[in-house]
Motif scaffolding. Structure first.
Motif, PDB file in Angstrom:
ATOM      1  N   UNK A 114       0.800  -1.210   0.000  1.00 22.67           N
ATOM      2  CA  UNK A 114       0.000   0.000   0.000  1.00 22.67           C
ATOM      3  C   UNK A 114       0.841   1.271   0.000  1.00 22.67           C
ATOM      4  N   UNK A 115       2.138   1.161  -0.236  1.00 21.94           N
ATOM      5  CA  UNK A 115       2.949   2.368  -0.238  1.00 21.94           C
ATOM      6  C   UNK A 115       3.208   2.859  -1.655  1.00 21.94           C
ATOM      7  N   UNK A 116       3.122   4.162  -1.839  1.00 16.88           N
ATOM      8  CA  UNK A 116       3.487   4.779  -3.099  1.00 16.88           C
ATOM      9  C   UNK A 116       5.003   4.952  -3.096  1.00 16.88           C
ATOM     10  N   UNK A 117       5.681   4.245  -4.006  1.00 19.92           N
ATOM     11  CA  UNK A 117       7.144   4.267  -4.000  1.00 19.92           C
ATOM     12  C   UNK A 117       7.712   5.635  -4.306  1.00 19.92           C
ATOM     13  N   UNK A 118       6.897   6.561  -4.797  1.00 18.49           N
ATOM     14  CA  UNK A 118       7.418   7.877  -5.132  1.00 18.49           C
ATOM     15  C   UNK A 118       7.282   8.867  -3.980  1.00 18.49           C
ATOM     16  N   UNK A 119       6.781   8.423  -2.819  1.00 18.46           N
ATOM     17  CA  UNK A 119       6.640   9.333  -1.692  1.00 18.46           C
ATOM     18  C   UNK A 119       7.996   9.878  -1.275  1.00 18.46           C
ATOM     19  N   UNK A 120       8.093  11.145  -0.903  1.00 18.05           N
ATOM     20  CA  UNK A 120       9.376  11.693  -0.449  1.00 18.05           C
ATOM     21  C   UNK A 120       9.737  11.164   0.925  1.00 18.05           C
ATOM     22  N   UNK A 121      10.949  11.467   1.329  1.00 13.64           N
ATOM     23  CA  UNK A 121      11.411  11.062   2.645  1.00 13.64           C
ATOM     24  C   UNK A 121      10.550  11.705   3.719  1.00 13.64           C
ATOM     25  N   UNK A 257       5.014  -4.157   9.157  1.00 14.99           N
ATOM     26  CA  UNK A 257       3.809  -3.651   9.818  1.00 14.99           C
ATOM     27  C   UNK A 257       3.803  -2.123   9.851  1.00 14.99           C
ATOM     28  N   UNK A 258       2.669  -1.534   9.539  1.00 11.60           N
ATOM     29  CA  UNK A 258       2.534  -0.090   9.653  1.00 11.60           C
ATOM     30  C   UNK A 258       2.424   0.651   8.341  1.00 11.60           C
ATOM     31  N   UNK A 259       2.322  -0.086   7.243  1.00  7.49           N
ATOM     32  CA  UNK A 259       2.126   0.593   5.960  1.00  7.49           C
ATOM     33  C   UNK A 259       3.277   1.514   5.620  1.00  7.49           C
ATOM     34  N   UNK A 260       2.947   2.788   5.339  1.00 11.92           N
ATOM     35  CA  UNK A 260       3.972   3.762   4.950  1.00 11.92           C
ATOM     36  C   UNK A 260       4.972   4.038   6.055  1.00 11.92           C
ATOM     37  N   UNK A 261       4.584   3.728   7.295  1.00 11.71           N
ATOM     38  CA  UNK A 261       5.467   3.992   8.428  1.00 11.71           C
ATOM     39  C   UNK A 261       6.077   2.700   8.972  1.00 11.71           C
ATOM     40  N   UNK A 263       8.684  -0.198   9.868  1.00  5.60           N
ATOM     41  CA  UNK A 263      10.094  -0.048  10.258  1.00  5.60           C
ATOM     42  C   UNK A 263      11.068  -0.096   9.086  1.00  5.60           C
ATOM     43  N   UNK A 264      10.789  -0.935   8.086  1.00 12.98           N
ATOM     44  CA  UNK A 264      11.694  -1.025   6.950  1.00 12.98           C
ATOM     45  C   UNK A 264      11.773   0.309   6.216  1.00 12.98           C
ATOM     46  N   UNK A 265      10.619   0.969   6.067  1.00 12.45           N
ATOM     47  CA  UNK A 265      10.615   2.281   5.415  1.00 12.45           C
ATOM     48  C   UNK A 265      11.323   3.318   6.277  1.00 12.45           C
ATOM     49  N   UNK A 266      11.099   3.290   7.594  1.00 19.09           N
ATOM     50  CA  UNK A 266      11.711   4.285   8.477  1.00 19.09           C
ATOM     51  C   UNK A 266      13.231   4.224   8.435  1.00 19.09           C
ATOM     52  N   UNK A 267      13.775   3.017   8.430  1.00 16.18           N
ATOM     53  CA  UNK A 267      15.233   2.892   8.417  1.00 16.18           C
ATOM     54  C   UNK A 267      15.828   3.358   7.085  1.00 16.18           C
ATOM     55  N   UNK A 268      15.180   2.996   5.997  1.00 20.85           N
ATOM     56  CA  UNK A 268      15.685   3.414   4.692  1.00 20.85           C
ATOM     57  C   UNK A 268      15.634   4.931   4.541  1.00 20.85           C
ATOM     58  N   UNK A 269      14.567   5.559   5.029  1.00 25.64           N
ATOM     59  CA  UNK A 269      14.461   7.009   4.942  1.00 25.64           C
ATOM     60  C   UNK A 269      15.495   7.693   5.829  1.00 25.64           C
ATOM     61  N   UNK A 303      10.740  -3.454  -1.486  1.00 24.91           N
ATOM     62  CA  UNK A 303      10.828  -2.138  -0.853  1.00 24.91           C
ATOM     63  C   UNK A 303      12.263  -1.625  -0.891  1.00 24.91           C
ATOM     64  N   UNK A 304      13.204  -2.478  -0.511  1.00 24.53           N
ATOM     65  CA  UNK A 304      14.604  -2.061  -0.490  1.00 24.53           C
ATOM     66  C   UNK A 304      15.064  -1.652  -1.887  1.00 24.53           C
TER      67      UNK A 304
END
Length: 410
Positions: A114-121, A257-261, A263-269, A303-304
């Protein structure tokens, strides 16, 4: 509470008084141990060395019977940080783009849920505060130049733990690296993604604090300098950063877990890594199926890669806390190899590197890697013959070998 657990508590408490370090039992709440008490393995003469056959040019080893009772007693890590009351970090200034310099921009969209890969940091994402105990405050020494992506040193080209890359993998790694740099990723930064075996202070932290004993692997110092040259929030490097996506007890579900937020997204950002070392599966053995794990692992790779980071997939240690868990752990490692081969991403076959070690590098709890003790303290970055009899020491060495290969790729 069983007598075995009481005995383990007493033993660890005594060790802490001697060494000044803080440890928790692997079976404590939140850790990724089984709910059942693991049987204590017999202790015999630990003075007879069993040197690991790490650098044999071979394919993936086949699973074989668990070691017998002739393995020496080993020391559990417990899945918690070993670095307590550490001195101020002596690092070097950040020589590349700061974390908040620009948003990550993805290229072609990928299927990542459910994440848009083009979302900014997400500029509100939590920042790193350094290792347990707060950020470092030491003055930085004279900066060093970050080496170019050359100089493979005298290290072996392949081993069971670091299989040779085929042409498709080399091309894929180069493409991801170039795309990531164009998106603002930093070549001197890698992410640590996993469970307690990754979160632990025994995984790479000692290297970040300058406590490595390289032994015959002095050529790895170039790679240590390279990745230590880029400092992150809190004055730490990739080696001793506390990852937002590495926590005791976690499965692949927790990372996502957490959609756009998530943990995998948080660390990459937060750190914009060019590379990511991923090792899940030890807890998925207990709480998932191989099929569900494989789906999740593919999504993590999606995601990565969507942010131009190169994923490295690591197999997991053996489980010795039950026959069913032992069998599922082997199946999980087989699934990790399959995903890496199908996706043409680097494989770190940690399981293969452990097979020549006493009890396959697993501690007395039957779950976590063992760690070398020197003078009453853990010495997980000792790459001496004695140190490399232990699971965490072997994990640190093989991770460095993988980082060296990626850094050196022309």
């Amino acid at each position: 509470m069983s007598p075995w657990v009481l005995a383990r508590i007493a033993a660890i408490a005594g060790a802490c008084l001697l060494s000044g370090c803080s440890q928790e039992l692997a079976t404590s709440p939140g850790a990724d141990a089984s709910e059942h008490d693991a049987p204590r393995l017999p202790e015999v003469d630990a003075r007879q060395p069993i040197l690991p056959l790490l650098f044999v040019d071979a394919g993936v080893a086949s699973p074989h019977d668990a070691p017998g009772t002739d393995a020496p007693s080993v020391t559990p890590d417990g899945g918690v940080p070993d670095v307590v009351g550490v001195p101020d970090v002596v690092g070097v200034p950040d020589v590349s783009m700061p974390v908040d310099a620009a948003p990550i921009e993805a290229g072609a969209p990928v299927d990542v849920g459910d994440r848009d890969a083009s979302l900014p940091v997400d500029t509100g994402a939590p920042t790193d505060t350094g290792p347990r105990g707060g950020p470092a405050t030491a003055d930085r020494p004279v900066p060093v130049d970050v080496p170019a992506l050359v100089d493979v040193g005298t290290l072996p080209g392949s081993s069971p733990a670091i299989p040779t890359w085929d042409g498709a993998t080399v091309a894929h790694v180069r493409e991801l690296r170039a795309r990531g740099v164009a998106m603002g990723n930093r070549l001197g930064v890698f992410a640590k993604i996993g469970d307690s075996i990754t979160e632990s202070g025994s995984f790479l932290f000692d290297i970040g604090f300058g406590w490595a004993e390289l032994g015959g692997y002095g050529a790895l110092n170039t790679t240590i300098q390279y990745f230590g040259a880029t400092t992150l929030d809190g004055g730490v490097s990739s080696f001793n950063r506390s990852s937002a996506c590495a926590t005791a007890g976690w499965t692949t579900d927790d990372a996502l877990a957490g959609g756009n937020d998530a943990p995998i997204w948080r660390e990459l950002r937060a750190i914009r890594p060019s590379w990511a070392i991923v090792m899940y599966g030890t807890n998925d053995v207990d709480r998932s199926t191989v099929a569900a794990f494989t789906v999740n692992l593919n999504r993590i790779v999606d995601i990565i890669e969507s942010v131009g980071t190169v994923p490295v997939l690591s197999t997991i240690p053996d489980r010795y806390d039950g026959a069913d868990r032992a069998a599922r752990a082997l199946q999980i490692s087989a699934a990790i190899r399959s995903v890496a081969a199908a996706r043409h991403v680097p494989l770190l076959d940690y399981w293969a590197a452990l097979q020549g070690l006493p009890m396959h590098g697993v501690s007395d709890d039957g779950i976590h890697p063992s760690v070398y003790l020197s003078g009453g303290s853990t010495a997980s970055a000792s790459f001496t013959p004695a140190g490399l009899q232990y699971g965490y020491n072997m994990r640190n060495l093989t991770a460095l070998l993988m980082l060296d290969r990626m850094r050196s790729l022309p």
